[in-house]
Design a protein around this motif. Structure first.
Motif, short mmCIF file in Angstrom:
data_model
loop_
_atom_site.label_atom_id
_atom_site.label_comp_id
_atom_site.label_asym_id
_atom_site.label_seq_id
_atom_site.Cartn_x
_atom_site.Cartn_y
_atom_site.Cartn_z
N UNK A 137 9.03 -4.85 -6.22
CA UNK A 137 8.02 -5.24 -5.22
C UNK A 137 7.96 -4.19 -4.10
N UNK A 138 9.11 -3.73 -3.66
CA UNK A 138 9.14 -2.69 -2.62
C UNK A 138 8.40 -1.43 -3.08
N UNK A 139 8.62 -1.03 -4.31
CA UNK A 139 7.99 0.18 -4.84
C UNK A 139 6.47 0.07 -4.76
N UNK B 269 -5.99 -1.55 -3.49
CA UNK B 269 -5.62 -2.87 -2.98
C UNK B 269 -5.65 -3.92 -4.09
N UNK B 270 -6.70 -3.94 -4.89
CA UNK B 270 -6.81 -4.93 -5.96
C UNK B 270 -5.68 -4.76 -6.97
N UNK B 271 -5.37 -3.53 -7.33
CA UNK B 271 -4.29 -3.28 -8.29
C UNK B 271 -2.93 -3.64 -7.71
N UNK B 272 -2.71 -3.34 -6.43
CA UNK B 272 -1.45 -3.68 -5.79
C UNK B 272 -1.26 -5.19 -5.76
N UNK B 273 -2.30 -5.91 -5.44
CA UNK B 273 -2.22 -7.37 -5.41
C UNK B 273 -1.94 -7.93 -6.80
N UNK B 274 -2.57 -7.35 -7.80
CA UNK B 274 -2.35 -7.79 -9.18
C UNK B 274 -0.91 -7.51 -9.60
N UNK B 275 -0.40 -6.33 -9.24
CA UNK B 275 0.97 -5.96 -9.58
C UNK B 275 1.97 -6.90 -8.91
N UNK B 276 1.78 -7.17 -7.62
CA UNK B 276 2.71 -8.04 -6.89
C UNK B 276 2.68 -9.47 -7.42
N UNK B 277 1.53 -9.87 -7.94
CA UNK B 277 1.44 -11.21 -8.52
C UNK B 277 2.28 -11.33 -9.79
#
Length: 281
Positions: A15-17, A263-271
């Motif tokens: 998550x940090x990455x 932003x969209x990809x980061x949110x998807x990854x964190x999910x």
């Protein structure tokens, strides 16, 4: 530490990455995510270290050198979570005048760092020097180093492998991240490595293999590697990992070697990466 706790720490590091690379709008998420498990295991379970009393010389403790320095987000997160510096400093990654440069540098005095590793191919050589110094100083501790498989195209790496085997540097454990991908594509297409096991055994190394994304196998193999030391041969672990591990759209491709998510990809990854009791910075 239990395997479950190590897995939880690794989940937080992932998550940090994502948050660090997204926040900086630059960085290398793919290899960082792939190598998270092994470096988490090293710092939280395997190595004898004291983050509160870090010294550049590393006397009386194990030492780790990251050769493929572009996966610095992973290293910074692990070090911060281990207590080398405040976790909230991760938010300064790749910012102007930060201690958390895109490629690690000791110039800013970040605790936990001993060498700059922006230029590939040098970490194994440095590790050999540190291992020899420990022997000279009567220090029985171990030196660990991590290198990428694309990095093995650097000629200096093979000089170092040859030297360590010939000079019986048997207090050294090298780990190769064999994800079979590099910035330009699959390693088999860019520069086929052939059989790493046969090459390294020919240079007098003890060769072990493991799945670098299976935490129990990682811990067990690192423990086995330690038992092989002291017998006139260095040890190398050929570690199979998945670039982008934990984020489905980053896995199976080299394209996230050095590409930040939007932003969209980061949110998807964190999910896809579970929240943990450690909490985001």
């Amino acid at each position: 530490m239990t395997i479950e706790k190590l897995q939880e720490i690794a989940a937080q590091v992932r998550r940090d990455i994502i948050r660090m690379v997204y926040g900086a709008k630059s960085g290398h998420p793919g290899g960082s995510l792939g190598c998270t498990d092994v470096v988490t295991a090293l710092y939280f379970e395997v190595m004898d270290i004291d983050p509160q009393h870090f010294t550049k010389e590393g006397r009386g403790e194990d030492m780790f050198f990251l050769s493929n320095g572009h996966i610095s987000p992973m290293l910074y997160s692990v070090m911060a979570r281990r207590g080398y510096f405040p976790v909230n400093e991760l938010g300064t990654f790749r910012k102007l005048n930060t201690r958390l440069q895109g490629h690690p540098t000791p110039v800013e005095g970040l605790p936990g760092l001993r060498i700059a590793s922006g230029s590939l191919g040098q970490g194994l050589s440095v590790s050999i020097g540190a291992a020899i110094a420990k022997k000279s100083n009567g220090d029985s501790h171990i030196v660990y180093t991590l290198t990428g498989d694309g990095e093995l195209e650097e000629g200096q790496v093979w000089e170092a492998f040859m030297f360590a085997g010939a000079k019986q540097v048997d207090n050294l454990i090298a780990i190769i991240d064999h994800n079979k991908k590099q910035i330009d594509g699959p390693t088999d297409e860019v520069m086929n490595l052939g059989s790493l096991k046969q090459k390294l055994e020919a240079f007098n190394w003890i060769v072990l293999e493991m799945d670098g994304n299976d935490m129990k196998q990682v811990v067990d193999t690192l423990a086995l590697a330690k038992t092989k030391l002291g017998n006139g041969r260095p040890v190398v672990i050929v570690m199979k990992t998945e670039m982008g591990m934990g984020v489905d759209f980053m896995m199976g491709t080299h394209k996230w070697h050095g590409t930040p998510p939007n932003q969209e990809q980061a949110e998807k990854a964190l999910a896809q990466l579970p929240e943990t009791s450690l909490g985001d910075y």
